[in-house]
Design a protein around this motif. Structure first.
Motif, mmCIF file in Angstrom:
data_model
loop_
_atom_site.group_PDB
_atom_site.id
_atom_site.type_symbol
_atom_site.label_atom_id
_atom_site.label_comp_id
_atom_site.label_asym_id
_atom_site.label_seq_id
_atom_site.Cartn_x
_atom_site.Cartn_y
_atom_site.Cartn_z
ATOM 1 N N ALA A 1 45.273 78.289 18.068
ATOM 2 C CA ALA A 1 44.350 77.281 18.587
ATOM 3 C C ALA A 1 43.427 77.943 19.608
ATOM 4 O O ALA A 1 43.869 78.732 20.445
ATOM 5 N N VAL A 2 42.118 77.638 19.511
ATOM 6 C CA VAL A 2 41.128 78.198 20.423
ATOM 7 C C VAL A 2 40.219 77.076 20.918
ATOM 8 O O VAL A 2 40.208 75.975 20.352
ATOM 9 N N ASP A 3 39.447 77.367 21.951
ATOM 10 C CA ASP A 3 38.518 76.379 22.500
ATOM 11 C C ASP A 3 37.161 76.404 21.796
ATOM 12 O O ASP A 3 36.420 75.430 21.836
ATOM 13 N N ARG A 4 36.819 77.551 21.162
ATOM 14 C CA ARG A 4 35.547 77.641 20.446
ATOM 15 C C ARG A 4 35.655 78.736 19.395
ATOM 16 O O ARG A 4 36.526 79.585 19.445
#
Length: 155
Positions: A135-138
């Motif tokens: 999971a990443v923010d962007r």
């Protein structure tokens, strides 16, 4: 890279039906044959237009770790009769040991008879790369961006 796929015939399967085999020196797929139950061996299995059915092969596979077997349609059946696979390509995982069946579908306009011993699909043995999902923010920006479903050209 060679892989050995172990093949077990199911009880009641017709041993005269050949195991999957490569039909030419450059073939990527090994032809897979229908192995119908004793009552249907003579008459075959009829697929009406629009109908799909699970066609038995009489086989079970032991696929080595790190590989999968893809079940793909045969182009001749598709062109001549409109016969394809409902879930092409199908995937057989290395830890599956159940019966090998092929989900055929008749996209044609006439009934099609699947004959006992007929070549119905092809098997492609392929290495599997397993990914980690993070999971990443962007996400990185690309020229294409979010364009999909024909955004890079016609169709």
């Amino acid at each position: 890279m060679d892989a050995v796929v172990k093949v077990l015939r199911e009880d009641g399967a017709d041993a005269a039906v050949p195991l999957p085999s490569y039909e030419s020196a450059g073939a990527a797929g090994a032809d897979l044959r229908a192995n119908l139950a004793a009552p249907a061996r003579g008459a075959g299995m009829t697929l009406e237009p629009g109908q799909r059915a699970l066609v038995p092969t009489g086989l079970r596979l032991e696929i080595p770790d790190g590989f999968e077997v893809q079940v793909r349609p045969r182009s001749g059946l598709a062109l001549k009769h409109g016969i394809g696979l409902a879930n092409a390509p199908g995937t057989i995982d290395s830890d599956y040991r159940g019966p090998l069946g092929v989900i055929l579908i008749n996209h044609g306009d006439a009934p099609f008879i699947v004959e006992h011993g007929a070549r119905i699909a092809q098997l492609v043995v392929a290495p599997v790369a397993r990914a980690r999902f993070a999971a990443v923010d962007r996400l990185d920006v690309t020229e294409r961006g979010a364009g999909g479903f024909g955004s890079t050209g016609q169709g």
